[in-house]
Write a protein that holds these residues in place. Structure first.
Motif, PDB file in Angstrom:
ATOM      1  N   PRO A   1       0.826  -1.209   0.000  1.00 11.82           N
ATOM      2  CA  PRO A   1       0.000   0.000   0.000  1.00 11.82           C
ATOM      3  C   PRO A   1       0.864   1.265   0.000  1.00 11.82           C
ATOM      4  O   PRO A   1       0.449   2.301  -0.505  1.00 11.82           O
ATOM      5  N   ARG A   2       2.085   1.170   0.521  1.00 10.47           N
ATOM      6  CA  ARG A   2       2.993   2.329   0.505  1.00 10.47           C
ATOM      7  C   ARG A   2       3.332   2.727  -0.924  1.00 10.47           C
ATOM      8  O   ARG A   2       3.377   3.912  -1.246  1.00 10.47           O
ATOM      9  N   ARG A   3       3.582   1.751  -1.788  1.00  8.27           N
ATOM     10  CA  ARG A   3       3.925   2.082  -3.179  1.00  8.27           C
ATOM     11  C   ARG A   3       2.741   2.730  -3.892  1.00  8.27           C
ATOM     12  O   ARG A   3       2.915   3.663  -4.670  1.00  8.27           O
ATOM     13  N   LEU A   4       1.551   2.255  -3.608  1.00  6.82           N
ATOM     14  CA  LEU A   4       0.350   2.861  -4.197  1.00  6.82           C
ATOM     15  C   LEU A   4       0.195   4.304  -3.714  1.00  6.82           C
ATOM     16  O   LEU A   4      -0.081   5.214  -4.511  1.00  6.82           O
ATOM     17  N   ASP A   5       0.397   4.541  -2.430  1.00  2.91           N
ATOM     18  CA  ASP A   5       0.319   5.898  -1.871  1.00  2.91           C
ATOM     19  C   ASP A   5       1.396   6.800  -2.457  1.00  2.91           C
ATOM     20  O   ASP A   5       1.151   7.976  -2.739  1.00  2.91           O
ATOM     21  N   LEU A   6       2.605   6.265  -2.627  1.00  4.77           N
ATOM     22  CA  LEU A   6       3.685   7.069  -3.202  1.00  4.77           C
ATOM     23  C   LEU A   6       3.353   7.489  -4.630  1.00  4.77           C
ATOM     24  O   LEU A   6       3.545   8.648  -5.004  1.00  4.77           O
ATOM     25  N   LEU A   7       2.838   6.568  -5.432  1.00  7.35           N
ATOM     26  CA  LEU A   7       2.455   6.925  -6.802  1.00  7.35           C
ATOM     27  C   LEU A   7       1.387   8.013  -6.806  1.00  7.35           C
ATOM     28  O   LEU A   7       1.433   8.940  -7.624  1.00  7.35           O
TER      29      LEU A   7
END
Length: 190
Positions: A10-16
């Motif tokens: 979920p961190r990568r999704l939030d970063l994008l």
């Protein structure tokens, strides 16, 4: 133009989302993440990132596939993604009062099937940790599943003296490199 994020993080999704990118789908790769004998930390990150992208690309022909992998290393030693309190405690004790490297590799397979790769390496310096600080961080539970047993975007931020490099890369996806790679590959929604 379809963009598939090959990650369950979920961190990568939030970063994008921070740079205005919303993947059309999230399709985590299920690969063996074991370290090969003699494999250097940066090579391990690159290999896993590439293997994740390739695995997901087989399921989404003609789409852009974005994958990443983050490795925390002290010298040539790769720290685990902590799954137990004991692993997290060992990681924090090793990192206490030291500098370490965070290698964040990204792989992009473009719509024509060509693979592109980038590596962001950052240096993180931890303060010397006292027993109460380690106990408190362990009690937070943030360490679970995190490379090196910590999450810089949480309570661990108060334990870190400084960084050199990409903050987003330390979190798990170097956004500058991602955006540049997408643009150079013809993805127009970046």
């Amino acid at each position: 133009m379809r963009l598939i994020l090959a990650s369950a993080s979920p961190r990568r999704l939030d970063l994008l989302a921070q740079i205005g990118i919303t993947p059309n789908a999230v399709d985590p790769a299920d690969i063996d993440e074991s370290v090969l004998a003699g494999e250097r930390p940066e090579d391990h990150a690159r290999r896993l990132s590439a293997e994740k992208a390739e695995a997901v690309a087989m399921r989404h022909s003609g789409a852009f596939i974005l994958a990443g992998d983050t490795v925390v290393a002290v010298g040539r030693r790769i720290l685990p993604k902590a799954e137990t309190e004991e692993q997290a405690r060992q990681c924090l004790q090793l990192l206490s009062g030291r500098r370490h490297r965070v290698h964040s590799a990204i792989s992009l397979i473009d719509a024509s099937g060509r693979a592109h790769h980038r590596l962001s390496t950052s240096i993180v310096s931890f303060k010397r940790l006292h027993g109460r600080e380690v106990d408190g961080y362990i009690a937070s539970g943030e360490w679970h599943g995190k490379a090196g047993g910590y999450a810089i975007q949480g309570h661990a931020a108060g334990l870190i003296r400084g960084i050199s490099g990409s903050y987003s890369g330390i979190v798990g996806l170097p956004l500058y490199e991602v955006r540049m790679l997408l643009l150079a590959s013809g993805y127009t929604n970046a």
